[in-house]
Every structure is written in C-alpha cells, then in structure tokens.
Scaffold this motif. Sequence first.
Motif, mmCIF file in Angstrom:
data_model
loop_
_atom_site.group_PDB
_atom_site.id
_atom_site.type_symbol
_atom_site.label_atom_id
_atom_site.label_comp_id
_atom_site.label_asym_id
_atom_site.label_seq_id
_atom_site.Cartn_x
_atom_site.Cartn_y
_atom_site.Cartn_z
ATOM 1 N N THR A 28 0.842 -1.195 0.000
ATOM 2 C CA THR A 28 0.000 0.000 0.000
ATOM 3 C C THR A 28 0.877 1.245 0.000
ATOM 4 O O THR A 28 2.031 1.216 0.456
ATOM 5 C CB THR A 28 -0.916 0.039 1.241
ATOM 6 N N VAL A 29 0.351 2.319 -0.540
ATOM 7 C CA VAL A 29 1.100 3.568 -0.618
ATOM 8 C C VAL A 29 1.029 4.298 0.719
ATOM 9 O O VAL A 29 -0.056 4.530 1.265
ATOM 10 C CB VAL A 29 0.540 4.457 -1.740
ATOM 11 N N VAL A 30 2.189 4.655 1.260
ATOM 12 C CA VAL A 30 2.264 5.387 2.522
ATOM 13 C C VAL A 30 2.050 6.864 2.230
ATOM 14 O O VAL A 30 2.657 7.416 1.307
ATOM 15 C CB VAL A 30 3.632 5.165 3.194
ATOM 16 N N PRO A 31 1.192 7.552 2.992
ATOM 17 C CA PRO A 31 0.950 8.983 2.745
ATOM 18 C C PRO A 31 2.239 9.797 2.790
ATOM 19 O O PRO A 31 3.140 9.523 3.584
ATOM 20 C CB PRO A 31 -0.003 9.376 3.879
ATOM 21 N N THR A 32 2.303 10.804 1.950
ATOM 22 C CA THR A 32 3.499 11.643 1.851
ATOM 23 C C THR A 32 3.875 12.250 3.199
ATOM 24 O O THR A 32 5.055 12.299 3.573
ATOM 25 C CB THR A 32 3.263 12.766 0.825
ATOM 26 N N GLU A 33 2.877 12.711 3.945
ATOM 27 C CA GLU A 33 3.155 13.345 5.236
ATOM 28 C C GLU A 33 3.781 12.355 6.214
ATOM 29 O O GLU A 33 4.638 12.727 7.024
ATOM 30 C CB GLU A 33 1.871 13.920 5.823
ATOM 31 N N VAL A 34 3.367 11.092 6.140
ATOM 32 C CA VAL A 34 3.941 10.061 7.016
ATOM 33 C C VAL A 34 5.392 9.800 6.626
ATOM 34 O O VAL A 34 6.272 9.662 7.484
ATOM 35 C CB VAL A 34 3.107 8.770 6.956
ATOM 36 N N LYS A 35 5.663 9.741 5.332
ATOM 37 C CA LYS A 35 7.037 9.558 4.872
ATOM 38 C C LYS A 35 7.922 10.700 5.360
ATOM 39 O O LYS A 35 9.048 10.478 5.827
ATOM 40 C CB LYS A 35 7.086 9.499 3.348
ATOM 41 N N ALA A 36 7.432 11.930 5.239
ATOM 42 C CA ALA A 36 8.216 13.092 5.658
ATOM 43 C C ALA A 36 8.503 13.036 7.159
ATOM 44 O O ALA A 36 9.624 13.319 7.604
ATOM 45 C CB ALA A 36 7.486 14.379 5.294
ATOM 46 N N GLU A 37 7.507 12.658 7.932
ATOM 47 C CA GLU A 37 7.729 12.553 9.379
ATOM 48 C C GLU A 37 8.705 11.432 9.693
ATOM 49 O O GLU A 37 9.531 11.553 10.612
ATOM 50 C CB GLU A 37 6.405 12.332 10.116
ATOM 51 N N PHE A 38 8.631 10.355 8.946
ATOM 52 C CA PHE A 38 9.563 9.237 9.112
ATOM 53 C C PHE A 38 11.002 9.725 8.929
ATOM 54 O O PHE A 38 11.881 9.455 9.756
ATOM 55 C CB PHE A 38 9.216 8.158 8.090
ATOM 56 N N VAL A 39 11.259 10.465 7.857
ATOM 57 C CA VAL A 39 12.597 10.982 7.602
ATOM 58 C C VAL A 39 13.041 11.909 8.724
ATOM 59 O O VAL A 39 14.185 11.834 9.202
ATOM 60 C CB VAL A 39 12.647 11.716 6.241
ATOM 61 N N HIS A 40 12.144 12.778 9.192
ATOM 62 C CA HIS A 40 12.492 13.682 10.288
ATOM 63 C C HIS A 40 12.778 12.917 11.577
ATOM 64 O O HIS A 40 13.703 13.269 12.331
ATOM 65 C CB HIS A 40 11.367 14.699 10.513
ATOM 66 N N ARG A 41 12.016 11.886 11.850
ATOM 67 C CA ARG A 41 12.267 11.089 13.054
ATOM 68 C C ARG A 41 13.601 10.351 12.951
ATOM 69 O O ARG A 41 14.324 10.224 13.950
ATOM 70 C CB ARG A 41 11.115 10.099 13.277
ATOM 71 N N LEU A 42 13.926 9.847 11.763
ATOM 72 C CA LEU A 42 15.214 9.186 11.566
ATOM 73 C C LEU A 42 16.357 10.167 11.808
ATOM 74 O O LEU A 42 17.357 9.831 12.453
ATOM 75 C CB LEU A 42 15.292 8.610 10.152
ATOM 76 N N ALA A 43 16.211 11.378 11.299
ATOM 77 C CA ALA A 43 17.219 12.404 11.533
ATOM 78 C C ALA A 43 17.315 12.731 13.024
ATOM 79 O O ALA A 43 18.416 12.923 13.563
ATOM 80 C CB ALA A 43 16.893 13.662 10.736
ATOM 81 N N GLY A 44 16.174 12.770 13.689
ATOM 82 C CA GLY A 44 16.154 13.047 15.118
ATOM 83 C C GLY A 44 16.842 11.969 15.935
ATOM 84 O O GLY A 44 17.317 12.227 17.050
ATOM 85 N N ALA A 45 16.919 10.758 15.376
ATOM 86 C CA ALA A 45 17.606 9.657 16.056
ATOM 87 C C ALA A 45 19.112 9.686 15.812
ATOM 88 O O ALA A 45 19.850 8.865 16.361
ATOM 89 C CB ALA A 45 17.037 8.319 15.590
ATOM 90 N N GLY A 46 19.576 10.636 14.976
ATOM 91 C CA GLY A 46 21.006 10.800 14.773
ATOM 92 C C GLY A 46 21.542 10.314 13.446
ATOM 93 O O GLY A 46 22.748 10.430 13.180
ATOM 94 N N LEU A 47 20.682 9.774 12.590
ATOM 95 C CA LEU A 47 21.145 9.337 11.277
ATOM 96 C C LEU A 47 21.464 10.553 10.414
ATOM 97 O O LEU A 47 20.690 11.508 10.367
ATOM 98 C CB LEU A 47 20.087 8.456 10.606
ATOM 99 N N ARG A 48 22.599 10.513 9.730
ATOM 100 C CA ARG A 48 23.040 11.679 8.972
ATOM 101 C C ARG A 48 23.124 11.431 7.463
ATOM 102 O O ARG A 48 23.490 12.324 6.714
ATOM 103 C CB ARG A 48 24.402 12.154 9.506
ATOM 104 N N THR A 49 22.782 10.231 7.031
ATOM 105 C CA THR A 49 22.591 9.953 5.606
ATOM 106 C C THR A 49 21.289 9.181 5.484
ATOM 107 O O THR A 49 21.192 8.044 5.958
ATOM 108 C CB THR A 49 23.741 9.124 5.008
#
Length: 308
Positions: A28-49
């Motif tokens: 199923t297609v994940v909503p764009t807003e959820v994807k964007a939050e996912f990326v921000h949460r990953l960055a918040g966990a310290g991932l830098r790439t």
Amino acid sequence: MAVPAEGLPARVRIHEVGARDGLQNEKTVVPTEVKAEFVHRLAGAGLRTIEATSFVHPKWVPQLADAEQLFPLVQDLADTVALPVLVPNERGLDRALALGARRIAVFGSATETFASRNLNRTVDESLAMFEPVVAKARTDRIHVRGYLSMCFGDPWEGPVPIRQVVGVAKRLMDLGCDELSLGDTIGVATPGHVRALLAALGEAGVPASAIGVHFHDTYGQALANTYAALQHGVTTVDASAGGLGGCPYAKSATGNLATEDLVWMLDGLGIETGVDLGRLTATSAWMAERLGRPSPSRTVRALSHKES
C-alpha cells in the motif's frame, strides 16, 4: 556494555535506506506526510545519511510516485543531513536537480537477467544510460553513489562469479561514481564470499574506502557479512530502519538489514555511529504502527517488549 574488537573501524557511517528502499516494497502507498515525518524522526535519532526517495517513473514504483511532493518537505534537514535520491536516467536527474538534490544514486545490476527485469536493458545498455547522468551530476558537483545489485547471487542465474561482479563494478566506478554500494539483493552472501569479493575489488583498484555494503537478511547472514566487511576496512553500511524493504523485481529478496540490529552490534563493539538506539527503535515502532504490522527487526521487538 561495549567490548571493542581489534581490526575494526572506530566509526561507521550508516546509509539509511528505509524511506526509499524500505517503503518502495510496501503493498500500500504510505501517505506523503507520514514519509516526511519518518525521515524527520530518523534524523532526530542521529542518522546523517537518509535516502529520501526515488525519481523513477511512477509506473514502475508507484509507492514513490510522490517524490516531487516529498522532497521539499524534508529539505529543511539538508544543512545537517545528506538526503540522497535514486535517479534512473537523465529525466530523473533533472527532476531531482530541479528540487535542489545534491546527492544522487544510480542503480545497476551485476547480472543480465536482473538488468533486463529491473531496467529493461542489458548491463551494457544500463551503463550507457548512466554515463550522461553521472557526467552531468559531476559537472554540477553532485555526489554520485553507484548501486550494484545481485553481487553474490541471482534468483535466475544462481551464484554470480566474483570476476563478473568486479568487471561491472569497475565499469560503474569508471563512469565517475564517488562510491559503490554492493548489494546482496537476495541475501545469499556468506562472510568468506564477502571477503573474497572485497579483496578482488581492491586488486582491481576499488578500495574499501569507496565501498558501502548492502545486505539482506534472507538467511540471517546480514550482520555476519557486515562484520566481515568491517574487518576488511569498509566503513559505510546500508541499513533500513525496522528491517523494512526488499525488491519488487526479485521476489526472493526479503528485508534489508535492520538499522537497529546493526546499531546494537556496533554499539557493543564500541564503534561510533552517532545514532540514539532508543529514539531509532521508537521511530521504527511508530512506522510499524502506520504499516499495520510489527517490525521484523529483532532489536526493535526486544526493546519494545522490554519497555512494555
């Protein structure tokens, strides 16, 4: 408790692929807003790439058809986080550059069958397609990653000869790629095979410093293979938060190495990653809820159960 081992790097750069390689395999297609939050949460966990998305034609990967909508939503991270995107051809590159992308990746194959199924081209034709993409990117000072899939085994052709992989890898790097990611697309690699391939690449002029490894955990070998690569001097490891992902064109390709499982091992070895495992685990648990199923990552399951 961290107990270092000899002969391993002091720091590893994790190339997080969950938002692209992970989500592209969802039914199923994940909503764009959820994807964007996912990326921000990953960055918040310290991932830098964090590989953000793909500019492949929506017909081929409908799950990532919102690349134009998503990328501007994560551009606020660009000062501190590298946000590479996958581009298949010049048209994809133009779309990415128009949105300000500064890191791209092209996706090749070490085998003819997968090149045909994934790119509808021969290996030679796919490299010819990448040549102007890489040339233009280098002119614009864009960092280029070259993915090479089926480096250890192919579901149609079987075991892939090391000489064959090295030949295609060298040609891909000779186009001008800055780094090479070796893909164990169906998860059949074992540590001895990993060491032999890395040694052969080194002899061909592709040093470990230019290589990333991309293991799938089909047979439970991803961490063992990663450890073998670290012993050989590799310091870039691809992983997917929560173990998301596979490959829509190779049905035997199961999930990527889970980032949490990788960080647990690296933390235990005293190897720096800059990643907060607790925040990363919470992020993957959050995404698993959005996807409606538990995370396949053993570390996510273990830590989530411990907290509950």
